[in-house]
Design a protein around this motif. Sequence first.
Motif, mmCIF file in Angstrom:
data_model
loop_
_atom_site.group_PDB
_atom_site.id
_atom_site.type_symbol
_atom_site.label_atom_id
_atom_site.label_comp_id
_atom_site.label_asym_id
_atom_site.label_seq_id
_atom_site.Cartn_x
_atom_site.Cartn_y
_atom_site.Cartn_z
ATOM 1 N N LEU B 259 0.845 -1.183 0.000
ATOM 2 C CA LEU B 259 0.000 0.000 0.000
ATOM 3 C C LEU B 259 0.884 1.237 0.000
ATOM 4 C CD1 LEU B 259 -3.062 0.531 0.142
ATOM 5 C CD2 LEU B 259 -2.776 0.900 2.586
ATOM 6 N N ALA B 260 1.935 1.179 0.817
ATOM 7 C CA ALA B 260 2.846 2.313 0.900
ATOM 8 C C ALA B 260 3.551 2.538 -0.426
ATOM 9 C CB ALA B 260 3.867 2.073 2.009
ATOM 10 N N LEU B 261 3.869 1.440 -1.116
ATOM 11 C CA LEU B 261 4.542 1.564 -2.416
ATOM 12 C C LEU B 261 3.545 1.860 -3.529
ATOM 13 C CD1 LEU B 261 6.907 -1.505 -2.112
ATOM 14 C CD2 LEU B 261 7.645 0.861 -2.327
ATOM 15 N N ASP B 262 2.266 1.940 -3.165
ATOM 16 C CA ASP B 262 1.219 2.212 -4.138
ATOM 17 C C ASP B 262 1.089 1.086 -5.166
ATOM 18 O OD1 ASP B 262 -0.864 3.714 -4.760
ATOM 19 O OD2 ASP B 262 0.202 5.142 -6.043
ATOM 20 N N GLN B 263 1.295 -0.136 -4.721
ATOM 21 C CA GLN B 263 1.253 -1.278 -5.648
ATOM 22 C C GLN B 263 0.047 -2.168 -5.412
ATOM 23 O OE1 GLN B 263 4.870 -3.368 -5.094
ATOM 24 N NE2 GLN B 263 6.089 -1.900 -6.245
ATOM 25 N N LEU B 264 -0.862 -1.743 -4.540
ATOM 26 C CA LEU B 264 -1.944 -2.635 -4.155
ATOM 27 C C LEU B 264 -2.749 -3.161 -5.351
ATOM 28 C CD1 LEU B 264 -2.748 -3.856 -1.537
ATOM 29 C CD2 LEU B 264 -4.518 -2.127 -1.285
ATOM 30 N N PRO B 265 -3.123 -2.301 -6.322
ATOM 31 C CA PRO B 265 -3.888 -2.829 -7.472
ATOM 32 C C PRO B 265 -3.137 -3.924 -8.211
ATOM 33 C CG PRO B 265 -3.926 -0.440 -7.457
ATOM 34 C CD PRO B 265 -2.957 -0.857 -6.394
ATOM 35 N N GLN B 266 -1.808 -3.712 -8.372
ATOM 36 C CA GLN B 266 -1.010 -4.722 -9.076
ATOM 37 C C GLN B 266 -1.003 -6.032 -8.298
ATOM 38 O OE1 GLN B 266 0.471 -5.032 -11.864
ATOM 39 N NE2 GLN B 266 1.846 -6.763 -11.509
ATOM 40 N N VAL B 267 -0.813 -5.956 -6.976
ATOM 41 C CA VAL B 267 -0.792 -7.166 -6.149
ATOM 42 C C VAL B 267 -2.126 -7.894 -6.280
ATOM 43 C CG1 VAL B 267 -0.618 -8.066 -3.808
ATOM 44 C CG2 VAL B 267 0.868 -6.208 -4.528
ATOM 45 N N LEU B 268 -3.217 -7.131 -6.165
ATOM 46 C CA LEU B 268 -4.540 -7.765 -6.219
ATOM 47 C C LEU B 268 -4.814 -8.376 -7.589
ATOM 48 C CD1 LEU B 268 -6.703 -5.312 -4.112
ATOM 49 C CD2 LEU B 268 -5.743 -7.518 -3.460
ATOM 50 N N SER B 269 -4.346 -7.717 -8.635
ATOM 51 C CA SER B 269 -4.597 -8.285 -9.970
ATOM 52 C C SER B 269 -3.827 -9.593 -10.146
ATOM 53 C CB SER B 269 -4.196 -7.288 -11.050
ATOM 54 O OG SER B 269 -2.787 -7.244 -11.162
ATOM 55 N N ARG B 270 -2.665 -9.701 -9.440
ATOM 56 C CA ARG B 270 -1.935 -10.970 -9.490
ATOM 57 C C ARG B 270 -2.674 -12.035 -8.690
ATOM 58 N NH1 ARG B 270 3.735 -10.633 -10.649
ATOM 59 N NH2 ARG B 270 3.791 -9.807 -12.737
ATOM 60 N N LEU B 271 -3.262 -11.628 -7.557
ATOM 61 C CA LEU B 271 -3.905 -12.609 -6.686
ATOM 62 C C LEU B 271 -5.207 -13.131 -7.285
ATOM 63 C CD1 LEU B 271 -3.442 -11.276 -3.053
ATOM 64 C CD2 LEU B 271 -1.972 -12.724 -4.397
ATOM 65 N N PHE B 272 -5.914 -12.278 -8.015
ATOM 66 C CA PHE B 272 -7.221 -12.710 -8.545
ATOM 67 C C PHE B 272 -7.242 -12.595 -10.066
ATOM 68 C CE2 PHE B 272 -7.850 -11.064 -4.247
ATOM 69 C CZ PHE B 272 -8.426 -12.172 -3.650
ATOM 70 N N PRO B 273 -6.648 -13.536 -10.741
ATOM 71 C CA PRO B 273 -6.557 -13.444 -12.206
ATOM 72 C C PRO B 273 -7.839 -13.914 -12.867
ATOM 73 C CG PRO B 273 -5.381 -15.366 -11.426
ATOM 74 C CD PRO B 273 -6.076 -14.782 -10.246
ATOM 75 N N PHE B 274 -8.816 -13.018 -13.034
ATOM 76 C CA PHE B 274 -10.080 -13.445 -13.619
ATOM 77 C C PHE B 274 -9.996 -13.657 -15.121
ATOM 78 C CE2 PHE B 274 -11.842 -11.987 -9.602
ATOM 79 C CZ PHE B 274 -12.636 -13.074 -9.321
ATOM 80 N N LYS B 275 -8.800 -13.371 -15.664
ATOM 81 C CA LYS B 275 -8.668 -13.608 -17.110
ATOM 82 C C LYS B 275 -8.644 -15.088 -17.432
ATOM 83 C CE LYS B 275 -6.282 -9.357 -18.023
ATOM 84 N NZ LYS B 275 -5.265 -9.076 -16.996
#
Lengths: 505, 529
Positions: B259-275
């Motif tokens: 969150l501090a590094l402002d990477q939360l969206p990237q982390v979450l997109s890795r965790l939940f790959p709906f593709k």
Amino acid sequence: METWAVASICVLLGLTARWTVSLNSYSGASKAPMFGDYEAQRHWQEVTFNLPVRQWYFNTTDNDLKYWGLDYPPLTAFHSLLCAHIANLINPDWIELHKSRGYESPAHKFFMRATVIFADVLIYIPAVVVYCLYLAQGSSKTKSSALLCILLYPGLILIDNGHFQYNSVSLGLALWGVLGLGCGHDLLGSLAFTLALSYKQMELYHALPFFWYLLGKCGKLGLTGKGLILLVKISLTVLVSFALCWLPFLFDPQQTLQVIHRLFPMARGLFEDKVANVWCSLNILVKIKTLLSVDTQIYLSFGTTLLAVLPSSIKLLMKPTFWQFRLALMNSSLAFFLFSFQVHEKSILLAALPACLLLNELPLMSVWFLHTSTFSMLPLLLKDNLFQPYIITSLGFIVFSLYLFSAVDRSSVDDLRLGPCCRLTGTNFLWFSFSTVVKLQFALSVLTMAGLSFMSAALEPPAKLPDLFPVLVSACACVHFLGFLLYFNLVQLTESPRSDKKKIN
Amino acid sequence: MAAPRDGTLSWFLALTLGVSLIKFLLIKAYHSTDFEVHRNWLAITHSLPVSKWYFEETSEWTLDYPPFFAWFEYGLSHIAKYFDEEMLVVQNLTYASPATILFQRLSVIFTDLVFVYAVCFSSCVKYRVCFVTMLSLKAYFVPSFVLAVLLLWNFGLLIVDHIHFQYNGFLFGVFLLSVARHFQGRHLEGAFLFAVLLNLKHIYLYIAPAYGIYLLRSFCLIQDNSDGSLKWRNFSFIRLAALGIIVCSVFALSFGPFLALDQLPQVLSRLFPFKRGLCHAYWAPNFWALYNAADKALSVLGIKLKLLDVAKLPKASMTGGLVQEFQHSVLPSVSPLITLICTLISVSPALFSIWHRPCGARGFLRCCVICALGSFLFGWHVHEKAILMAILPLSILAVESKDDAGVFLILATTGHLSLFPLLFTTPEFPIKILLMLLFTLYSFTSLKRLFRPECCLINTVESVYLSGLIPLEIFCELIYPLTSWQQTFPFIPLLLTSVYCAFGIIYSFFRLYGILLRGPRYTTKRKSH
């Protein structure tokens, strides 16, 4: 739990151990030009499949006896032929004459491993199950413990499913022979043993007890009446089954002589490699192999072997009971291993089989012996890259057998069946101190073996003594074996008629 | 095995040693691409700064587990460097030297000790704490022995962790510990452990609803009215706050840095790959497998009856089972949202049930199993391995009640058989058969003996269904590869397996619901041997 369920779980565990060990490397894997026992077995399939029977044991242009020539009795050859026919159905390249030498592939490895397991399932494992459930004494817990321990005996697993051989066939047949004799079916027993002998000549280690037991039994029935009839029946069974196994080689005396010459290669010397027997260990001190002529060596080993088997044979002849028979098997095979001519390190498996049969009665000594026997093959296993499964299976075997039989606690004079011996000699052990001494010895010996195992695997031997560790291992094992020979002889010879009745019931 | 009767833990150590030795023997066995996945994560966490962990994509197996697992790999990598430094280089794709294999296998075997500890805890301590009043001292021993075998020797864990290669044993250990804490009434510790677990592997979100409802109902509500109805005045906000602080601080510790590094969206997109598609390449035996199979059957039927035009059908549908994106040709396509709604609908009755009629920790555990099964049956891109999340907790219930034992036998047998396609190499074929027989034989005979006075655990139809698995397996693995169809329709065995097993798993799901709504019948009198 029902007995059948426990027994099947034991069998499944034994099979799992076998198959997981067989994932490992085998003898001579990708070691051109001679490879190892795996290639020998494959080569025998090639030879028996492609050549006519009369060429199998002869050196011809198509059969180079120097390259893993067939040196086992005909039944082995027939077994190879059978495997070869199956191999031919799957992939003819595996057994093509000349061209298939040194053939190795994952699929072929799977096939070869499967043939071993199949023989196990067909011959050895049923024999062990029948022995443990119907012949062994004790509660159902001890019976299933014995079943599990026998099936998990690492020596046989490592040699058959790791190194690669079919010892379980000959040992299984011999066990069926023991079962036959134990159940009173003497004819079936001698038939099974004859087959074992025609599969592997090393089964001769077991032959004397069979002979003396049957002779003693006939004697008991009266050598002029019933006993004579039984004796004739047994001899006929043996002769006919031998004749059937050897049929293709009996018509021509030259063939028979050649097979026998191949089976007993006297020219190969007193011993090869490092064996944990007396001659190899003596050789460290006195170079008997070079000092004595081959003939003297043969006479010497023949004489000492005979001397070592004699006491147990006479006792068995006088008293042919099943308990005596099993002890005599142990003593005879161990004596042969220690003193006879041209012994291989793997031959200790022949002594391990009777030790397995004594697990219920003499748990501590049997476990100790079985563990030592696996240890004595360490140099071979190291050569085959089988150190990892060796450690795992040995650890499992020793822990489980000691745990299931509470073997360490059963180390008093009476538990070891040394009571009569002490009374005879007038030795008066304090019970407490005796069992402590035994326990200490056991712990010390297991620790020594563990230490030597890890040293052989991890340390580089000094440049002057490249064979240091194999020599140490075989000498250490040899000392143990001598001790066991003495112990088992004492138990067998001092057994009194009175305690015998207790055991039989 | 015959259960020894002493009160000491020697039998437990023997069981542990036995299964560990088998694990050691399996070191040489085949390992799947998951081996390379974890090696790559070792390399990423070891050689890159934290800010790049979730961006690195040299290998296609990018880091897609939550941060705590990444830190776990980071810790392992510091031991790994003593085995072989090369495995810690990100560029060394598919690196598998003997030392690497040994290290990775040993890491699974040794982190499994967490699982062993948890099993020891839940099979021994649990009985001493909770059931001493229920079972006489002599009798409690036998179920705990059976439970220890069912958990430690679990077939699925053995093949998924020690052949296929994953770290499920360690994660299940944390999960079981958390469950055991709830059984002991130490809810805060239980919640803490579960929060940690969620940050190790987010698949445990499947059972998070059960945790949420259970904690609110049984922990935050201190006391019920005497007639069992709710009494909102007794709602303890202090307890809720304590729970909230614990859970939030665990999550903060895990995701805070990103969150501090402002990477939360990237982390979450890795965790939940709906593709990824609705189903995995090999269909997990769930509802969507049946749905896909029905779609395929309908489309084949439609073409035969000339109702459908071959040219208009989506191309992939005829090779289905091999491609990730499966397009339905007849039935409507399914979106992630629909699977989410289906999942929630399927588990909500269970959640309502434990809210209105909490049956203590046992009810909670049953609700966990139902949540895991519901998500397995209706979730998006479910892996077949996720069935273990239902089988393992259900073993605990199985040794206590006859009904659960029956469901357990069906669920475990079908679920384990559906794992067979994970190991498709020839040398491993005998291993999976032997281990499966071993586990199934043991679970059937031991559970039957445990509930012997009340005769059979499964009825005739169920046993016919289960015996049908044998010819199915023989057909799929031995006969089908010899036929000529193997070349043209290689996916048929997988399809058959997943469809056949799906029926058993859906059936056990409904039976579990039945037990939950009716209330299980506990046996008070049990034979000691």
